[in-house]
Design an enzyme around this catalytic site. Structure first.
Site: not given
Length: 268
Positions: A57, A118
């Protein structure tokens, strides 16, 4: 707030906030970083305590600064972040350790509540080495829980072959467009808690039914949808840049859906 107890005894809030567009120009995932995150400040003021982040992010440091400057005690926060399945982070145990150490520094904390891989790691040796480092930090108390994200049955089976610590969660897409019921059933069987990203995604015709159900409770269709998920033990991490919507996404604990309501939702 209500909590779910993970398979290692750690309690995780059943509603959290995503952060993938927080603090970015035009609220875009790839937008340039700004120097403030009013959305996160608002979320904390409203009572959000579960904060879902990720290295990819690109805003960990900014999110961490806002959390550190807030008046919320660290022990009340539940901070999640994720290590990408990129060579930079998984090429060696040293690379994975560096990634975790960087996240700890970015969040200005000596422990993370939850760390996830992830995306699936295709190379089995890299998956094994990455998980072993996760377990190392878990055993040292620097990670309160460890888990995965976007893993399917085959990847979970592969992890089982060598994992000493079972994943506490699998963060996957769960919504009315992607119900993922088969994987949810497997996670329940394995004792792994599902965490839903993108929980609000719907089709127009589905919204009409959700809105109609909500009228009986003075709730919106979005609130009905979130309530449906948490009532069946799915942790949700909706994200909004709007304070009113943020508040609504937390206002889920004063009504219960009927069996008929659930049947209507599941038929959509």
């Amino acid at each position: 707030m209500e909590y779910i107890t993970l398979n290692n005894g750690v309690k995780m809030p059943i509603v959290g906030t995503g952060t993938n567009t927080y603090g970015k120009e035009n609220n875009e995932f790839k937008g340039a970083l700004k120097n403030e995150i009013p959305e996160l400040v608002s979320a904390l003021e409203l009572g959000y305590r579960s904060i879902d982040g990720a290295i990819m992010y690109n805003n960990e440091e900014l999110v961490g600064r806002v959390l550190a400057e807030s008046n919320v005690p660290r022990e009340e926060l539940f901070i999640t972040t994720k290590v990408p399945a990129n060579e930079e982070y998984i090429s060696s145990k040293e690379a994975t350790r560096a990634a975790i150490d960087s996240s700890l520094k970015n969040f200005q904390t000596d422990y993370l509540d939850l760390l996830l891989i992830h995306f699936p790691i295709e190379d089995k040796e890299q998956l094994k080495n990455t998980w072993k480092v996760f377990e190392e930090y878990y055993e040292a108390g620097k990670l309160k829980a460890i888990g995965v994200s976007n893993f399917g049955k085959s990847q979970l089976d592969e992890l089982k072959e060598f994992a000493k610590v079972k994943p506490a969660v699998n963060q996957i897409q769960i919504n009315l467009k992607e119900k993922n019921n088969e994987l949810l059933a497997l996670l329940e069987e394995e004792g792994i808690t599902p965490v839903a990203w993108g929980p609000m995604k719907t089709e127009a015709h589905q919204n009409e039914v959700l809105d109609e159900i909500g009228k009986a409770y003075g709730k919106t269709g979005a609130q009905v949808l979130l309530k449906y998920q948490i009532a069946r033990g799915v942790i949700v991490i909706p994200k909004s840049h709007n304070r009113e919507n943020q508040a609504a996404n937390l206002d889920l604990f004063d009504f219960e859906l009927t069996a008929a309501d659930v049947e209507k939702i599941e038929s959509l």
